[in-house]
Structures are given as structure tokens and as C-alpha cells.
Design a protein around this motif. Structure first.
Motif, PDB file in Angstrom:
ATOM      1  N   CYS A  11       0.814  -1.225   0.000  1.00 17.10           N
ATOM      2  CA  CYS A  11       0.000   0.000   0.000  1.00 17.10           C
ATOM      3  C   CYS A  11       0.842   1.266   0.000  1.00 17.10           C
ATOM      4  O   CYS A  11       0.311   2.352  -0.226  1.00 17.10           O
ATOM      5  CB  CYS A  11      -0.965  -0.008   1.183  1.00 17.10           C
ATOM      6  N   GLY A  12       2.141   1.146   0.266  1.00 17.35           N
ATOM      7  CA  GLY A  12       3.029   2.302   0.223  1.00 17.35           C
ATOM      8  C   GLY A  12       3.168   3.057   1.531  1.00 17.35           C
ATOM      9  O   GLY A  12       3.906   4.042   1.599  1.00 17.35           O
ATOM     10  N   ALA A  13       2.492   2.618   2.579  1.00 17.30           N
ATOM     11  CA  ALA A  13       2.565   3.329   3.857  1.00 17.30           C
ATOM     12  C   ALA A  13       3.939   3.186   4.514  1.00 17.30           C
ATOM     13  O   ALA A  13       4.389   4.085   5.220  1.00 17.30           O
ATOM     14  CB  ALA A  13       1.485   2.822   4.812  1.00 17.30           C
ATOM     15  N   CYS A  77       3.492  -4.464   7.409  1.00 18.83           N
ATOM     16  CA  CYS A  77       2.641  -3.270   7.358  1.00 18.83           C
ATOM     17  C   CYS A  77       1.299  -3.574   7.996  1.00 18.83           C
ATOM     18  O   CYS A  77       0.618  -4.527   7.601  1.00 18.83           O
ATOM     19  CB  CYS A  77       2.452  -2.817   5.917  1.00 18.83           C
ATOM     20  N   ILE A  79      -1.387  -1.984   7.676  1.00 20.60           N
ATOM     21  CA  ILE A  79      -2.509  -1.669   6.797  1.00 20.60           C
ATOM     22  C   ILE A  79      -2.712  -2.771   5.753  1.00 20.60           C
ATOM     23  O   ILE A  79      -3.806  -3.310   5.615  1.00 20.60           O
ATOM     24  CB  ILE A  79      -2.289  -0.311   6.102  1.00 20.60           C
TER      25      ILE A  79
HETATM   26 ZN   LIG Z   1       1.224  -1.305   3.488  1.00 24.00          ZN
END
Ligand SMILES: [Zn+2]
Ligand SMILES: [Zn+2]
Length: 137
Positions: A11-13, A77, A79
Motif C-alpha cells: 500500500c506504500g505506507a 505493514c 494496513i
Molecule cells: Zn502497506
């Protein structure tokens, strides 16, 4: 020559960068077939490693660490669930999931470890060394 690789979760977080040079090379990739890696990933994991001082994480607020054993923890992650890191508490290096690196890694599978715990539904047949346990350090 200093090489900087970047990577992150689905997700890029959580993003990270890792630098390497002659003094601090990225480790060849270990494919780990242990029960913990298999259960957490759904298959087996493939991870390079770097010294802790070569690794910079951004978005670390979204990184959750889970200790599957008293000696080590696994970073993912919170998320999107992407596996990113594995860290033995006693070592000053962090394993980095190879699939989380952006683009070409320039790395190769070095060995297979904990093959004694591998699943019965696949074969290890890439001609890399296979160790039943952690193998030589
Ligand atoms: Zn993520
Ligand atoms: Zn493992």
C-alpha cells in the motif's frame, strides 16, 4: 561505490531505503522454509539482509512487529499486511524481504534454509545449496 536500493509494502505506507558498498554488501538472498515463515507468508520467504545502520525506514508508525519466537521478530505493514523485515534481537542486521524491493535487485538466491520444515507441495530445484536447518552463518 555506494548503491541505494528502495522498497516498501503493497500500500506504500511503509517505505525504506538501504545502502550498500564494499564494506557493507547486501547479503545474498536466503529462502527460508521454516514453519513460521511459511505460515506468515502463505508459502516461504526470500530475504536479503543489511546492517541496521544501512537501513532507513519511513512510515514506521505503520510497521507492526510480531515476535514469533523469543529471539526474533517480524515486521509487516499493519494496513496491507506486507511482510517487510525479520530481525533477530541479538544481531545488528535486519533481513529484508526480497519481494519488497522496487525493480531489479541485482541479487540472487544464495541458499535454502530450514528445508526440513518445507511444505510437501513444492520442490526445491534451483541448484542452490539446501540446508535442513539454519545452515552456516
Ligand atoms: Zn502497506
Ligand atoms: Zn523462516
Amino acid at each position: 561505490m555506494v548503491t541505494t536500493r528502495v522498497g516498501g509494502c503493497l500500500c506504500g505506507a511503509v517505505r525504506y531505503s538501504v545502502v550498500s558498498d564494499e564494506a557493507r554488501p547486501m547479503r545474498g538472498i536466503f529462502a527460508c522454509h521454516c514453519v513460521e515463515c511459511r505460515r506468515q507468508s502463505g508459502h516461504y520467504v526470500a530475504a536479503t539482509a543489511a546492517s541496521d545502520d544501512a537501513l532507513t525506514v519511513t512510515g514506521g508508525d505503520n510497521l507492526t512487529w510480531f515476535a514469533a519466537s523469543p529471539e526474533a521478530k517480524r515486521g509487516f505493514c499493519r494496513i496491507c499486511g506486507s511482510l517487510l523485515f525479520w530481525k533477530a534481537d541479538a544481531r545488528s542486521s535486519t533481513s529484508i524481504m526480497a519481494g519488497s524491493l522496487d525493480g531489479a535487485t541485482g541479487l540472487m538466491i544464495d541458499r535454502h534454509i530450514f528445508a526440513a520444515e518445507k511444505g510437501d507441495y513444492y520442490t526445491i530445484d534451483d541448484n542452490r545449496p539446501v540446508y535442513e536447518d539454519a545452515g552456516p552463518s
